[in-house]
Structures are given as C-alpha cells and as structure tokens.
Design a protein around this motif. Structure first.
Motif, short mmCIF file in Angstrom:
data_model
loop_
_atom_site.label_atom_id
_atom_site.label_comp_id
_atom_site.label_asym_id
_atom_site.label_seq_id
_atom_site.Cartn_x
_atom_site.Cartn_y
_atom_site.Cartn_z
N THR A 6 0.92 -1.27 -0.04
CA THR A 6 0.05 -0.04 0.17
C THR A 6 0.92 1.48 -0.03
O THR A 6 0.46 2.21 -0.75
N SER A 7 1.98 1.28 0.74
CA SER A 7 2.54 2.44 0.80
C SER A 7 3.21 2.81 -0.61
O SER A 7 3.55 3.73 -0.67
N SER A 8 3.97 1.86 -1.22
CA SER A 8 4.61 2.11 -2.61
C SER A 8 3.36 2.48 -3.53
O SER A 8 3.97 2.97 -4.83
N ALA A 9 2.24 2.12 -3.31
CA ALA A 9 1.23 2.65 -4.43
C ALA A 9 0.90 4.19 -4.35
O ALA A 9 0.57 4.51 -5.44
N GLU A 10 1.52 4.72 -3.46
CA GLU A 10 1.19 6.35 -3.32
C GLU A 10 2.48 6.98 -4.28
O GLU A 10 3.52 6.35 -4.57
N PRO A 11 2.01 8.06 -5.11
CA PRO A 11 3.07 8.71 -5.88
C PRO A 11 3.95 9.44 -4.99
O PRO A 11 3.54 9.76 -3.93
N LEU A 12 5.21 9.68 -5.25
CA LEU A 12 6.17 10.56 -4.65
C LEU A 12 5.85 12.07 -4.82
O LEU A 12 5.22 12.37 -5.81
N GLU A 27 9.52 20.70 -11.60
CA GLU A 27 8.89 20.00 -12.79
C GLU A 27 10.01 18.80 -13.30
O GLU A 27 9.53 17.91 -13.76
N ILE A 28 11.08 19.26 -13.37
CA ILE A 28 12.31 18.38 -13.73
C ILE A 28 12.40 17.31 -12.79
O ILE A 28 12.19 16.13 -13.40
N ILE A 29 12.21 17.21 -11.81
CA ILE A 29 12.18 16.24 -10.70
C ILE A 29 10.90 15.10 -10.97
O ILE A 29 11.05 13.84 -10.96
N VAL A 30 9.72 15.87 -10.88
CA VAL A 30 8.72 15.18 -11.25
C VAL A 30 8.64 14.15 -12.55
O VAL A 30 8.57 12.91 -12.63
N ALA A 36 5.07 10.62 -9.86
CA ALA A 36 5.19 11.74 -8.79
C ALA A 36 4.21 12.65 -9.08
O ALA A 36 3.77 12.94 -10.06
N ILE A 37 3.94 13.45 -8.07
CA ILE A 37 3.11 14.62 -8.16
C ILE A 37 3.73 15.84 -7.60
O ILE A 37 4.53 15.65 -6.69
N HIS A 38 3.61 17.16 -8.14
CA HIS A 38 4.28 18.36 -8.03
C HIS A 38 3.20 19.03 -7.28
O HIS A 38 2.07 19.32 -7.59
N ARG A 39 3.72 19.32 -5.77
CA ARG A 39 3.06 20.75 -5.24
C ARG A 39 3.74 21.96 -5.21
O ARG A 39 4.49 22.18 -4.21
N SER A 56 3.97 15.71 4.63
CA SER A 56 3.01 15.87 3.33
C SER A 56 3.71 16.20 1.99
O SER A 56 3.03 16.34 1.07
N ILE A 57 5.00 16.31 2.02
CA ILE A 57 5.61 16.15 1.05
C ILE A 57 7.01 15.05 1.15
O ILE A 57 7.25 15.25 2.34
N ASP A 58 7.48 14.55 0.21
CA ASP A 58 8.44 13.57 0.30
C ASP A 58 9.76 14.00 0.07
O ASP A 58 11.11 13.64 0.65
N LEU A 59 9.93 15.33 -0.90
CA LEU A 59 11.29 15.65 -1.12
C LEU A 59 11.12 17.11 -1.69
O LEU A 59 9.86 17.24 -2.46
N TYR A 60 12.00 17.79 -1.97
CA TYR A 60 12.18 19.24 -2.73
C TYR A 60 13.49 19.79 -2.89
O TYR A 60 14.28 19.17 -2.23
N PRO A 61 13.51 20.56 -3.93
CA PRO A 61 14.93 21.06 -4.30
C PRO A 61 15.23 22.30 -3.40
O PRO A 61 14.53 23.02 -3.17
N GLU A 62 16.49 21.95 -2.95
CA GLU A 62 17.01 23.02 -1.88
C GLU A 62 18.46 23.23 -2.27
O GLU A 62 18.98 22.63 -3.12
N TYR A 63 19.17 24.29 -1.57
CA TYR A 63 20.60 24.57 -1.77
C TYR A 63 21.37 24.19 -0.47
O TYR A 63 20.68 24.45 0.72
N THR A 64 22.57 23.76 -0.59
CA THR A 64 23.27 23.66 0.57
C THR A 64 23.43 24.78 1.38
O THR A 64 23.38 24.64 2.57
#
Length: 259
Positions: A6-12, A27-30, A36-39, A56-64
């Motif tokens: 069930t857990s792997s059935a959800e989109p990233l 958009e590039i990541i999705v 995957a879905i983009h929020r 509520s999200i799994d990942l996002y682009p960030e800067y070091t």
C-alpha cells in the motif's frame, strides 16, 4: 507484506518554493521520477521544511547554503556529509547535487563597472559614491548585506530595500549602480551585467540538491534510482537558460523544464 504494497502505491510528492527556478526544478524532478506529483509554490524555506518534516511532501529542491544557514544552522561552508549528520536526527537527508551553484552575488552594468575599474567586491570599497539598490531579503539575511559589509569593510550606508525585479529596471535606467543578484538569474545576460568576483569568498555555496525524507529511497526505490541520474546534469548556464525561458520568453514552468 501488505503494508509495503500500500505504501509504494502512492506517488512521490515533490514540493517547490515560490520562485521560478524552484518551480522549474520541481517539474524536472517530477518528470524524471515518473510516478510523482508536484505541489508547486508552497512558500518559503520554513514552510517547505515543515511540510517535509510532517510528511505532507517527500522531497523538494533546496540549496546547500540554505540548509546550512536556515535549517541546521551550521557555521562556515559545510559539505554534504556534515549537512547530513545534522539532518539525520530530523529524519532527513540531502543528496543528488544537480550540478549548479545558485549563490548571491553583486552585479553592475558591464560598461559602468569597466569605466570605474570594478571587477571584485573588494574594488567597491574604493568607490564610496556608488549607488546601491538591494533586495529586502538580502538586506535582512546574515549571509547577505550585514555580513558582506563587515567582511569587505564597505563604506556604504544600508540602502532602502528594493523589489528584486524592479532593481533590474533601476540598474538599466542608471538609477542604481550595484544590485544583489542570484548567480542563475535569467536577466544577468539580458541586462548586460558584470557579476563581481567574491574575492574574499564571503558567500557560501548554494549547490542545488534534493532534500528528502530518509524513507524515500526505500518507499520509492524506482523513482529514487531515476532521480539519482539527475546528478550533475544541470549546469549554471543551463539553469539560466531555463529560467529565461519561463521569465523572458513566457514559457510555462513545465515547458521550460522540458527544454
């Protein structure tokens, strides 16, 4: 087991901040991840970080540099290993450096800089009559104006804040001579700006990475394998071009991401 199924059935779920580059990276990541879905445009660093911690999200682009300064509050210019040691207790990690650094910098119009012989940030101190136009955020951040002024002993009063977009118009019209920019801004080339060399290495690196929940590689193993292929794929030149497609040529974020 049933739980794994069930857990792997959800989109990233991929988040992004409210500025052109972040929308495009989302958009590039999705598109690379597949399922995957983009929020998009959730808000600033604090909001994205809270959404990530809450799941509520799994990942996002960030800067070091932003992770170091605003999330784990480490001094200096820590590498990704040091960042990950500090992120681990929060259940988070950073990986997949995308290939570009989007740092703060100061810029002048090429012909003005040439006329005054200004090439580096140190050169600014010799020109105390220069007119600055700085963004509110840059004036307020420790890794912005206050720290820069101290590091380079700049003899300028703090100017009143200016909207980032308006600063480009003001520098083009000659109303201001020095402005803060991001090194991947779409308008650097269009406005003929010279990016001044940070000769004392004041600004930390802001390498674009994926900031993610530690369970992502297990829960979304296929998507994660696909995302790892993004490593080193986007140069600063490429990012400037994609930002320009959205900001100057009126393409959608998804269209810019596909270029």
């Amino acid at each position: 087991s049933l739980i794994a199924l069930t857990s792997s059935a959800e989109p990233l779920r991929v988040g992004s901040k409210r500025f052109t580059e972040s929308y495009i990276l989302g958009e590039i990541i999705v598109s690379a991840a597949g399922d995957a879905i983009h929020r998009p445009g959730l808000g600033n660093t604090g909001i994205l970080f809270a959404a990530l911690k809450a799941g509520s999200i799994d990942l996002y682009p960030e800067y070091t540099g932003t992770i170091a300064k605003e999330i784990v509050r480490l001094e200096g210019n820590p590498g990704i290993e040091a960042l990950n040691r500090a992120l681990a207790p929060m259940g988070l990690a950073a990986a997949v450096p995308l290939g570009f650094n989007n740092s703060y910098a100061l810029a002048m119009r090429e012909e003005r800089a040439q006329a005054l012989g200004v090439r580096t940030l140190s050169d600014l101190a010799k020109r105390p009559a220069l007119k600055f136009g700085l963004s509110q955020e840059f004036i307020g951040r420790a890794d912005g104006w206050p720290g820069l002024k101290a590091a380079y002993k700049l003899p300028f009063a703090t100017p009143s804040g200016l909207d980032h977009g308006l600063a480009y118009e003001a520098i083009a019209a000659g109303k201001i001579e020095v402005m803060d920019i991001y090194t991947t801004d779409a308008k650097i080339e269009r406005f003929g700006l010279r990016v001044l060399e940070d000769d004392r290495k004041f600004f930390p690196r802001y390498d674009a990475v994926l900031l993610y929940r530690l369970d992502v590689p297990q829960r979304f193993s296929g998507a994660w394998r696909a995302l790892q292929k993004l490593e080193g794929r986007i140069t600063e030149r490429t990012m400037i071009r994609l930002n320009a497609a959205a900001e100057l040529q009126g393409r959608s974020f998804a269209e810019a991401a596909a270029l």
